[in-house]
Design a protein around this motif. Sequence first.
Motif: not given
Length: 163
Positions: A130-150
Motif C-alpha cells: 500500500l505504501k508503494v501504491a500510495r507513492y505512485r498515486i502521489r507521483k501521478k497527482l503531483k502531490m507535495e511531499a508534506e501533504q497528507g494523503f488522506n
Amino acid sequence: EQKQQKNTELESTLEYKKRELISYSLNFVQKNNLINEIGQELKNVNLNNDDLLRNTLQKLKNKTNAGLRIDKNWEHFKVRFEEINPGFFKHLISQFPALTANELKICALASLNLSSKEIATINDMSTHSLKVARYRIRKKLKMEAEQGFNEFFLMHMQSLENA
C-alpha cells in the motif's frame, strides 16, 4: 424555516450514508480476515488423518459460507460512495487519467479517512504494498511531499461539494 429543515434532513441523510460506507469498509476488512484465516487453516491440514481432514474441511465450508454473507463487493460500495460523493471518480479520472481502477479504489478509501492498515486489508495487500501504491498515486497527482494523503482526498471531496 422549511429550507433549514430540508438542509437538516439532507445533512442527516448524508451522515447516515457516510456511516454506511464505513460499515461497508469494515465488511471488506472482515471478509479479508476470514479469507486469511481459511488460508491458515488450509496450511494446517494434515492429510494423514481422515477425521481431522473431514472436520477441517467442514469448518472451511462453514467459514466460506459466512464469508459469502459478509461480502459486500466493491461495485456495491462504489455505487453507495458515488451517491454520497457524486462526481468523485469522474473528477479524479478527468484530472488524472493515468490512475488505475485499484488506485481509484485506494483514493476513495483514503477519502473516508481510513487507516493504512484498513485500506491494505480491504485491498488484500500488505501495508508495504500500500505504501508503494500510495507513492505512485502521489507521483501521478503531483502531490507535495508534506501533504497528507488522506487529507488530499478529503479536500478534493470538499471542493466538489462547494462546486
